[in-house]
Design a protein around this motif. Structure first.
Motif, PDB file in Angstrom:
ATOM      1  N   ASP A  11      24.111  67.511  91.906  1.00 19.58           N
ATOM      2  CA  ASP A  11      23.675  68.417  92.970  1.00 19.58           C
ATOM      3  C   ASP A  11      22.244  68.905  92.766  1.00 19.58           C
ATOM      4  OD1 ASP A  11      26.191  68.240  94.195  1.00 19.58           O
ATOM      5  OD2 ASP A  11      26.983  69.833  92.925  1.00 19.58           O
ATOM      6  N   SER A  12      21.935  69.366  91.578  1.00 16.61           N
ATOM      7  CA  SER A  12      20.602  69.939  91.336  1.00 16.61           C
ATOM      8  C   SER A  12      19.571  68.899  90.908  1.00 16.61           C
ATOM      9  CB  SER A  12      20.687  71.017  90.242  1.00 16.61           C
ATOM     10  OG  SER A  12      20.963  70.415  88.987  1.00 16.61           O
ATOM     11  N   GLY A  13      20.048  67.776  90.390  1.00 14.72           N
ATOM     12  CA  GLY A  13      19.130  66.763  89.858  1.00 14.72           C
ATOM     13  C   GLY A  13      18.689  67.063  88.431  1.00 14.72           C
ATOM     14  N   ASP A  14      19.129  68.199  87.889  1.00 14.50           N
ATOM     15  CA  ASP A  14      18.797  68.520  86.499  1.00 14.50           C
ATOM     16  C   ASP A  14      19.460  67.508  85.572  1.00 14.50           C
ATOM     17  OD1 ASP A  14      17.445  70.768  87.357  1.00 14.50           O
ATOM     18  OD2 ASP A  14      19.102  72.154  86.928  1.00 14.50           O
ATOM     19  N   CYS A  15      18.759  67.155  84.497  1.00 16.16           N
ATOM     20  CA  CYS A  15      19.367  66.230  83.557  1.00 16.16           C
ATOM     21  C   CYS A  15      18.871  66.467  82.138  1.00 16.16           C
ATOM     22  CB  CYS A  15      19.150  64.778  83.968  1.00 16.16           C
ATOM     23  SG  CYS A  15      17.460  64.188  83.831  1.00 16.16           S
ATOM     24  N   GLN A  16      19.678  66.028  81.210  1.00 18.77           N
ATOM     25  CA  GLN A  16      19.328  66.003  79.795  1.00 18.77           C
ATOM     26  C   GLN A  16      19.322  64.531  79.396  1.00 18.77           C
ATOM     27  OE1 GLN A  16      21.670  68.958  77.380  1.00 18.77           O
ATOM     28  NE2 GLN A  16      22.812  69.180  79.286  1.00 18.77           N
ATOM     29  N   VAL A  17      18.272  64.094  78.726  1.00 16.89           N
ATOM     30  CA  VAL A  17      18.151  62.690  78.332  1.00 16.89           C
ATOM     31  C   VAL A  17      17.697  62.603  76.878  1.00 16.89           C
ATOM     32  CG1 VAL A  17      17.090  60.458  78.860  1.00 16.89           C
ATOM     33  CG2 VAL A  17      17.463  62.096  80.702  1.00 16.89           C
ATOM     34  N   ILE A  18      18.377  61.778  76.112  1.00 12.57           N
ATOM     35  CA  ILE A  18      17.972  61.526  74.731  1.00 12.57           C
ATOM     36  C   ILE A  18      18.087  60.027  74.433  1.00 12.57           C
ATOM     37  CG2 ILE A  18      18.670  63.812  73.886  1.00 12.57           C
ATOM     38  CD1 ILE A  18      20.782  61.018  72.702  1.00 12.57           C
ATOM     39  N   CYS A  19      17.526  59.632  73.300  1.00 10.52           N
ATOM     40  CA  CYS A  19      17.727  58.278  72.793  1.00 10.52           C
ATOM     41  C   CYS A  19      18.213  58.412  71.357  1.00 10.52           C
ATOM     42  CB  CYS A  19      16.433  57.468  72.854  1.00 10.52           C
ATOM     43  SG  CYS A  19      16.647  55.774  72.287  1.00 10.52           S
ATOM     44  N   GLU A  20      19.390  57.902  71.094  1.00  9.05           N
ATOM     45  CA  GLU A  20      20.027  58.011  69.771  1.00  9.05           C
ATOM     46  C   GLU A  20      19.830  56.700  69.009  1.00  9.05           C
ATOM     47  OE1 GLU A  20      22.237  60.120  66.923  1.00  9.05           O
ATOM     48  OE2 GLU A  20      21.803  60.887  68.920  1.00  9.05           O
ATOM     49  N   PRO A  21      19.084  56.728  67.894  1.00  6.84           N
ATOM     50  CA  PRO A  21      18.906  55.499  67.107  1.00  6.84           C
ATOM     51  C   PRO A  21      20.032  55.291  66.106  1.00  6.84           C
ATOM     52  CG  PRO A  21      17.553  57.241  66.190  1.00  6.84           C
ATOM     53  CD  PRO A  21      18.274  57.832  67.377  1.00  6.84           C
ATOM     54  N   PHE A  22      20.340  54.045  65.848  1.00  2.08           N
ATOM     55  CA  PHE A  22      21.309  53.701  64.817  1.00  2.08           C
ATOM     56  C   PHE A  22      20.904  52.344  64.259  1.00  2.08           C
ATOM     57  CE2 PHE A  22      25.260  52.743  62.724  1.00  2.08           C
ATOM     58  CZ  PHE A  22      25.754  53.993  62.359  1.00  2.08           C
ATOM     59  N   THR A  23      20.875  52.232  62.944  1.00  2.00           N
ATOM     60  CA  THR A  23      20.390  51.008  62.314  1.00  2.00           C
ATOM     61  C   THR A  23      21.520  50.267  61.619  1.00  2.00           C
ATOM     62  OG1 THR A  23      18.233  52.024  61.951  1.00  2.00           O
ATOM     63  CG2 THR A  23      18.723  50.059  60.673  1.00  2.00           C
ATOM     64  N   ALA A  24      21.632  48.984  61.926  1.00  2.00           N
ATOM     65  CA  ALA A  24      22.603  48.106  61.272  1.00  2.00           C
ATOM     66  C   ALA A  24      21.840  47.144  60.370  1.00  2.00           C
ATOM     67  CB  ALA A  24      23.406  47.335  62.316  1.00  2.00           C
ATOM     68  N   HIS A  25      22.175  47.154  59.094  1.00  2.00           N
ATOM     69  CA  HIS A  25      21.577  46.231  58.134  1.00  2.00           C
ATOM     70  C   HIS A  25      22.544  45.052  57.978  1.00  2.00           C
ATOM     71  CE1 HIS A  25      18.383  49.010  56.704  1.00  2.00           C
ATOM     72  NE2 HIS A  25      19.248  49.922  57.121  1.00  2.00           N
ATOM     73  N   PHE A  26      22.190  43.929  58.595  1.00  2.00           N
ATOM     74  CA  PHE A  26      23.042  42.747  58.525  1.00  2.00           C
ATOM     75  C   PHE A  26      22.919  42.100  57.152  1.00  2.00           C
ATOM     76  CE2 PHE A  26      23.005  43.318  63.013  1.00  2.00           C
ATOM     77  CZ  PHE A  26      24.081  42.608  63.531  1.00  2.00           C
ATOM     78  N   ARG A  27      24.029  41.700  56.585  1.00  2.00           N
ATOM     79  CA  ARG A  27      23.975  40.933  55.348  1.00  2.00           C
ATOM     80  C   ARG A  27      23.625  39.487  55.712  1.00  2.00           C
ATOM     81  NH1 ARG A  27      28.422  37.832  54.519  1.00  2.00           N
ATOM     82  NH2 ARG A  27      30.257  38.221  55.824  1.00  2.00           N
ATOM     83  N   PRO A  28      23.172  38.684  54.751  1.00  2.00           N
ATOM     84  CA  PRO A  28      22.932  37.270  55.058  1.00  2.00           C
ATOM     85  C   PRO A  28      24.249  36.607  55.478  1.00  2.00           C
ATOM     86  CG  PRO A  28      21.850  37.885  53.012  1.00  2.00           C
ATOM     87  CD  PRO A  28      22.735  39.045  53.395  1.00  2.00           C
ATOM     88  N   LEU A  29      24.214  35.912  56.600  1.00  2.00           N
ATOM     89  CA  LEU A  29      25.423  35.296  57.156  1.00  2.00           C
ATOM     90  C   LEU A  29      25.290  33.777  57.143  1.00  2.00           C
ATOM     91  CD1 LEU A  29      25.709  37.611  60.303  1.00  2.00           C
ATOM     92  CD2 LEU A  29      27.085  37.780  58.215  1.00  2.00           C
ATOM     93  N   SER A  30      26.332  33.101  56.693  1.00  2.00           N
ATOM     94  CA  SER A  30      26.326  31.639  56.730  1.00  2.00           C
ATOM     95  C   SER A  30      26.686  31.163  58.134  1.00  2.00           C
ATOM     96  CB  SER A  30      27.335  31.075  55.725  1.00  2.00           C
ATOM     97  OG  SER A  30      28.664  31.353  56.151  1.00  2.00           O
TER      98      SER A  30
END
Length: 197
Positions: free
Chosen positions: A114-133
């Motif tokens: 209705d008002s157009g008010d908003c809250q916006v964020i960007c949440e970072p998350f890091t995945a460390h992949f192991r070596p994969l065959s």
């Protein structure tokens, strides 16, 4: 005064996550162009897409608080990892990620229709992949077929076996909806999931 919640997504993963807050909500699928803009950073892209998804539904859903979320995954060189869509692209993505750090940026928007008010964020998350065959990649993809998931894995399933470690504030953001941040946004507007119902 709180308003009914609408999740701007058709994702079963986001729906399952939002159900954990034990608040009633409905879902609707927004139709937006997800093409990155020239020179747009991954962080800005995630925020813009989350807000665009929420705003795309505002006119049709007055009286609601609309939750928009979108995820962007990127390799250390800045290469974006999208939903693979098929087996060969998923193999390619997991080969790229193998032995590397992949940052998942999840944009989140809570919009008052209705008002157009908003809250916006960007949440970072890091995945460390192991070596994969090659054999591990093939076995994983045959078993889970995560072709509709950014980065070609399902964190909530066997995908956990692909990592050396995970870093971030909220592991739910890796699945696609940062619940800790969303809880904070809701409380900012007077809706405390622990006190509702």
């Amino acid at each position: 005064m709180t308003k009914p919640l609408l999740l701007a997504s058709s994702s079963p993963y986001r729906k399952a996550l939002l159900e954990r807050l034990a608040l009633p909500f409905t879902t609707a699928s927004p139709d937006i162009d997800e093409t990155p803009m020239p020179g747009e950073t991954a962080d800005d892209l995630a925020r813009r897409l989350a807000e665009s998804k929420a705003r795309a539904l505002a006119a049709k859903h007055p009286g609601h608080w609309i939750i928009g979320s979108d995820q962007v995954a990127c390799l250390p060189d800045g290469t974006l990892l999208h939903k693979p869509g098929n087996h060969s692209q998923a193999v390619h993505q997991l080969r790229q990620s193998s032995g590397h750090r992949v940052v998942f940026l999840t944009g989140l928007c809570l919009l008052d229709a209705d008002s157009g008010d908003c809250q916006v964020i960007c949440e970072p998350f890091t995945a460390h992949f192991r070596p994969l065959s090659s054999e591990e990649i093939e076995s994983y993809l045959q078993r889970e077929q995560p072709y509709d998931c950014a980065g070609s894995f399902k964190m909530e399933g066997l995908g956990i076996t692909l990592f050396d470690r995970l870093e971030g504030r909220d592991p739910n953001s890796l699945v696609g909806l940062p619940l800790i941040a969303l809880n904070g946004m809701l409380r900012n507007w007077g809706c405390n999931p622990l006190l509702e119902g």
